[in-house]
Write a protein that holds these residues in place. Structure first.
Motif, PDB file in Angstrom:
ATOM      1  N   GLY A 141       3.093  22.552  -5.141  1.00  0.00           N
ATOM      2  CA  GLY A 141       2.927  22.966  -6.531  1.00  0.00           C
ATOM      3  C   GLY A 141       2.317  21.908  -7.427  1.00  0.00           C
ATOM      4  N   GLU A 142       1.982  20.750  -6.867  1.00  0.00           N
ATOM      5  CA  GLU A 142       1.422  19.652  -7.656  1.00  0.00           C
ATOM      6  C   GLU A 142       0.137  20.079  -8.353  1.00  0.00           C
ATOM      7  N   ASP A 143      -0.671  20.897  -7.684  1.00  0.00           N
ATOM      8  CA  ASP A 143      -1.949  21.322  -8.257  1.00  0.00           C
ATOM      9  C   ASP A 143      -1.762  22.255  -9.455  1.00  0.00           C
ATOM     10  N   MET A 144      -0.595  22.868  -9.603  1.00  0.00           N
ATOM     11  CA  MET A 144      -0.344  23.780 -10.732  1.00  0.00           C
ATOM     12  C   MET A 144       0.475  23.126 -11.840  1.00  0.00           C
ATOM     13  N   PHE A 145       0.933  21.904 -11.629  1.00  0.00           N
ATOM     14  CA  PHE A 145       1.868  21.249 -12.552  1.00  0.00           C
ATOM     15  C   PHE A 145       1.288  21.096 -13.959  1.00  0.00           C
ATOM     16  N   GLY A 146       0.120  20.550 -14.091  1.00  0.00           N
ATOM     17  CA  GLY A 146      -0.502  20.422 -15.405  1.00  0.00           C
ATOM     18  C   GLY A 146      -0.193  19.143 -16.157  1.00  0.00           C
TER      19      GLY A 146
ATOM     20  N   ILE B 270      11.149  10.959 -11.841  1.00  0.00           N
ATOM     21  CA  ILE B 270      10.728   9.832 -11.011  1.00  0.00           C
ATOM     22  C   ILE B 270      11.312  10.044  -9.625  1.00  0.00           C
ATOM     23  N   LEU B 271      10.443  10.058  -8.625  1.00  0.00           N
ATOM     24  CA  LEU B 271      10.885  10.264  -7.251  1.00  0.00           C
ATOM     25  C   LEU B 271      11.153   8.922  -6.602  1.00  0.00           C
ATOM     26  N   GLY B 272      12.349   8.773  -6.049  1.00  0.00           N
ATOM     27  CA  GLY B 272      12.694   7.536  -5.368  1.00  0.00           C
ATOM     28  C   GLY B 272      13.965   6.941  -5.929  1.00  0.00           C
ATOM     29  N   HIS B 273      14.461   5.914  -5.234  1.00  0.00           N
ATOM     30  CA  HIS B 273      15.703   5.295  -5.676  1.00  0.00           C
ATOM     31  C   HIS B 273      15.683   3.790  -5.473  1.00  0.00           C
ATOM     32  N   GLY B 274      14.525   3.245  -5.157  1.00  0.00           N
ATOM     33  CA  GLY B 274      14.431   1.806  -4.957  1.00  0.00           C
ATOM     34  C   GLY B 274      14.255   1.069  -6.266  1.00  0.00           C
ATOM     35  N   ALA B 275      14.102  -0.237  -6.152  1.00  0.00           N
ATOM     36  CA  ALA B 275      13.966  -1.087  -7.338  1.00  0.00           C
ATOM     37  C   ALA B 275      12.767  -0.683  -8.175  1.00  0.00           C
ATOM     38  N   PHE B 276      11.678  -0.282  -7.535  1.00  0.00           N
ATOM     39  CA  PHE B 276      10.476   0.098  -8.272  1.00  0.00           C
ATOM     40  C   PHE B 276      10.703   1.378  -9.066  1.00  0.00           C
TER      41      PHE B 276
ATOM     42  N   SER C  83       1.579  10.308 -11.183  1.00  0.00           N
ATOM     43  CA  SER C  83       1.106   8.952 -10.928  1.00  0.00           C
ATOM     44  C   SER C  83       2.037   8.232  -9.973  1.00  0.00           C
ATOM     45  N   TYR C  84       1.497   7.278  -9.259  1.00  0.00           N
ATOM     46  CA  TYR C  84       2.319   6.387  -8.456  1.00  0.00           C
ATOM     47  C   TYR C  84       2.808   5.221  -9.304  1.00  0.00           C
TER      48      TYR C  84
ATOM     49  N   ILE D 189       0.872  -1.171   0.000  1.00  0.00           N
ATOM     50  CA  ILE D 189       0.000   0.000   0.000  1.00  0.00           C
ATOM     51  C   ILE D 189       0.912   1.225   0.000  1.00  0.00           C
ATOM     52  N   PRO D 190       0.953   1.957  -1.113  1.00  0.00           N
ATOM     53  CA  PRO D 190       1.897   3.075  -1.207  1.00  0.00           C
ATOM     54  C   PRO D 190       1.544   4.221  -0.264  1.00  0.00           C
ATOM     55  N   LYS D 191       2.561   4.938   0.137  1.00  0.00           N
ATOM     56  CA  LYS D 191       2.369   6.133   0.952  1.00  0.00           C
ATOM     57  C   LYS D 191       1.983   7.271   0.012  1.00  0.00           C
ATOM     58  N   HIS D 192       0.797   7.811   0.192  1.00  0.00           N
ATOM     59  CA  HIS D 192       0.338   8.918  -0.652  1.00  0.00           C
ATOM     60  C   HIS D 192       0.746  10.239  -0.005  1.00  0.00           C
ATOM     61  N   PHE D 193       1.258  11.151  -0.807  1.00  0.00           N
ATOM     62  CA  PHE D 193       1.607  12.473  -0.297  1.00  0.00           C
ATOM     63  C   PHE D 193       1.481  13.484  -1.420  1.00  0.00           C
TER      64      PHE D 193
END
Length: 153
Positions: free
Chosen positions: A58-63, A86-92, A67-68, A50-54
């Motif tokens: 500025g996400e609302d202005m990105f356009g 892409i945010l993160g550095h794990g295998a996914f 996606s997760y 179950i991914p951590k949603h956050f």
């Protein structure tokens, strides 16, 4: 010929990829369940089922699409010819990076909290196929060509 002494029946409920895995929300389509006979099953649910949603500032202005990239909620055709972050550095994260590159994104950025090593697939194979653990110096030498490409020492 391989013979199995026991079989298992699985009842698979068709889903459409819209579920988030919380409670009963699996994105069921309502289609008839499939009964499939198998000799065994291997499940790899991973550590973060179950991914951590956050929300990002500025996400609302990105356009653009945000996606997760789980459960088929992202169409990788949208990455074609575009810059991707892409945010993160794990295998996914690395797997999603690879998929965006396969879909000919213009440029991809892997955004991490801190600088860390990425392990090329060939080096991963070397580690996993070796009879004995490989040494640290051999690991770093095997990574060398990748890090030479980006000028990282």
């Amino acid at each position: 010929r391989l013979q199995f002494t026991q079989t298992y029946k699985f009842l698979l409920e068709p889903t459409d990829g819209t579920g988030d895995g919380r409670g009963d929300n699996i994105g069921a389509t309502g289609e008839e369940c499939l009964e499939i006979e198998h000799a065994g099953a291997i499940m790899y649910p991973g550590n973060l089922t179950i991914p951590k949603h956050f929300d990002l500032k500025g996400e609302d202005m990105f356009g653009g699409p945000i996606s997760y990239a789980i459960m088929n909620d992202f169409n990788y055709e949208e990455a074609r010819g575009k810059q991707v972050g892409i945010l993160g550095h794990g295998a996914f994260a690395v797997e999603n990076l690879r998929t965006c590159l396969e879909f000919s994104c213009k440029k991809a950025y892997l955004v991490c909290r801190r600088k860390n090593l990425s392990c090329p697939r060939v080096v991963s194979w070397l580690i996993n196929q070796s009879l004995a653990p490989i040494s640290g110096p051999l690991y770093m030498k095997a990574n060398g060509p990748m890090f030479d490409l980006i000028g990282f020492d």
